[in-house]
Design a protein around this motif. Sequence first.
Motif, PDB file in Angstrom:
ATOM      1  N   GLU A 133      28.028  35.881  20.125  1.00 46.65           N
ATOM      2  CA  GLU A 133      28.000  34.764  21.076  1.00 46.65           C
ATOM      3  C   GLU A 133      27.173  33.605  20.544  1.00 46.65           C
ATOM      4  N   GLU A 134      25.997  33.922  20.017  1.00 45.46           N
ATOM      5  CA  GLU A 134      25.112  32.882  19.484  1.00 45.46           C
ATOM      6  C   GLU A 134      25.741  32.175  18.284  1.00 45.46           C
ATOM      7  N   ALA A 135      26.390  32.929  17.408  1.00 42.19           N
ATOM      8  CA  ALA A 135      27.062  32.321  16.252  1.00 42.19           C
ATOM      9  C   ALA A 135      28.160  31.370  16.720  1.00 42.19           C
ATOM     10  N   LEU A 136      28.920  31.789  17.728  1.00 44.12           N
ATOM     11  CA  LEU A 136      29.985  30.935  18.254  1.00 44.12           C
ATOM     12  C   LEU A 136      29.395  29.672  18.892  1.00 44.12           C
ATOM     13  N   GLN A 137      28.337  29.819  19.666  1.00 46.56           N
ATOM     14  CA  GLN A 137      27.707  28.648  20.288  1.00 46.56           C
ATOM     15  C   GLN A 137      27.168  27.680  19.232  1.00 46.56           C
ATOM     16  N   MET A 138      26.579  28.210  18.166  1.00 49.32           N
ATOM     17  CA  MET A 138      26.085  27.353  17.076  1.00 49.32           C
ATOM     18  C   MET A 138      27.251  26.634  16.393  1.00 49.32           C
ATOM     19  N   SER A 139      28.360  27.344  16.203  1.00 49.04           N
ATOM     20  CA  SER A 139      29.542  26.753  15.587  1.00 49.04           C
ATOM     21  C   SER A 139      30.077  25.615  16.447  1.00 49.04           C
ATOM     22  N   ILE A 140      30.176  25.853  17.745  1.00 47.65           N
ATOM     23  CA  ILE A 140      30.681  24.824  18.661  1.00 47.65           C
ATOM     24  C   ILE A 140      29.738  23.621  18.671  1.00 47.65           C
ATOM     25  N   ALA A 141      28.451  23.880  18.713  1.00 49.44           N
ATOM     26  CA  ALA A 141      27.461  22.800  18.767  1.00 49.44           C
ATOM     27  C   ALA A 141      27.455  21.944  17.499  1.00 49.44           C
ATOM     28  N   SER A 142      27.839  22.529  16.372  1.00 41.32           N
ATOM     29  CA  SER A 142      27.805  21.788  15.110  1.00 41.32           C
ATOM     30  C   SER A 142      29.069  20.969  14.857  1.00 41.32           C
ATOM     31  N   ARG A 143      30.069  21.113  15.714  1.00 40.86           N
ATOM     32  CA  ARG A 143      31.330  20.391  15.526  1.00 40.86           C
ATOM     33  C   ARG A 143      31.234  18.975  16.078  1.00 40.86           C
ATOM     34  N   PRO A 144      32.067  18.096  15.529  1.00 44.56           N
ATOM     35  CA  PRO A 144      32.136  16.752  16.119  1.00 44.56           C
ATOM     36  C   PRO A 144      32.611  16.863  17.564  1.00 44.56           C
ATOM     37  N   LEU A 145      32.109  16.012  18.425  1.00 42.97           N
ATOM     38  CA  LEU A 145      32.455  16.050  19.838  1.00 42.97           C
ATOM     39  C   LEU A 145      33.955  15.922  20.060  1.00 42.97           C
ATOM     40  N   VAL A 146      34.636  15.173  19.223  1.00 45.41           N
ATOM     41  CA  VAL A 146      36.072  14.976  19.356  1.00 45.41           C
ATOM     42  C   VAL A 146      36.807  16.304  19.305  1.00 45.41           C
ATOM     43  N   MET A 147      36.361  17.217  18.437  1.00 44.58           N
ATOM     44  CA  MET A 147      37.039  18.504  18.309  1.00 44.58           C
ATOM     45  C   MET A 147      36.876  19.341  19.579  1.00 44.58           C
ATOM     46  N   VAL A 148      35.710  19.303  20.187  1.00 41.15           N
ATOM     47  CA  VAL A 148      35.474  20.092  21.382  1.00 41.15           C
ATOM     48  C   VAL A 148      36.268  19.537  22.552  1.00 41.15           C
ATOM     49  N   LEU A 149      36.483  18.228  22.592  1.00 38.29           N
ATOM     50  CA  LEU A 149      37.200  17.605  23.687  1.00 38.29           C
ATOM     51  C   LEU A 149      38.657  17.337  23.340  1.00 38.29           C
ATOM     52  N   ASP A 150      39.290  18.299  22.679  1.00 35.22           N
ATOM     53  CA  ASP A 150      40.704  18.199  22.360  1.00 35.22           C
ATOM     54  C   ASP A 150      41.511  17.858  23.606  1.00 35.22           C
ATOM     55  N   PRO A 151      42.612  17.120  23.461  1.00 31.06           N
ATOM     56  CA  PRO A 151      43.466  16.872  24.622  1.00 31.06           C
ATOM     57  C   PRO A 151      44.065  18.182  25.126  1.00 31.06           C
ATOM     58  N   LEU A 152      44.407  18.226  26.396  1.00 27.04           N
ATOM     59  CA  LEU A 152      45.004  19.427  26.975  1.00 27.04           C
ATOM     60  C   LEU A 152      46.367  19.689  26.358  1.00 27.04           C
ATOM     61  N   THR A 153      46.657  20.936  26.143  1.00 27.23           N
ATOM     62  CA  THR A 153      47.956  21.360  25.642  1.00 27.23           C
ATOM     63  C   THR A 153      48.554  22.307  26.673  1.00 27.23           C
TER      64      THR A 153
END
Length: 186
Positions: A138-158
């Motif tokens: 879980e912590e590794a995934l959270q660190m991975s998400i936190a290190s990504r550009p914000l644009v990637m996390v806010l992908d448009p809905l599919t």
Amino acid sequence: ISRTTRDEPPIDRLILGSPLALSVLDGNGIGDAGLMALAPALRNKLPRLEMLSFKNNKIGNQGISSLVDPPLQVVLGVLVLPTGDLSNLKWLYLSSNEITDAGCRTLVTAIESNEMPALLQLSMTGLPASEASTRLVEEALQMSIASRPLVMVLDPLTPADLICGFDRDLVVLVCAVLILVYLLVH
């Protein structure tokens, strides 16, 4: 079962050549051997795959390793690197399987090495792995998400997002905001 004519592609080309984004294989008893057999096709033939659900399938450490960390192979004396990837995978559901602490370490390594760079959610309830090991994943995934550009996390809905349980009111609100922004810009 339908009859195949000469003009129709074989069923394996229809499935493996499709833009499949979701694969739900829950409760099929796939096990390690089954996932080891499926992994190359999932990695190589389905590049747009966004969700994999393998809940309650008796998958253990070998199976998960074959999916997220495929082994190097020697073919005719030559070392062959694995091909394909899980770069579009956003949701991975592994609950109620046989993954132990060793499988969790494999998942942590895969996440930290950016094997699944779009992953947003990983479900791992009901595993024999220790709570400490699942917390490390879980912590590794959270660190991975936190290190990504914000644009990637806010992908448009599919359509996959809608199928995976987004609240209808949230979808309507987002659509309304997008329409409003469009009208203001144009």
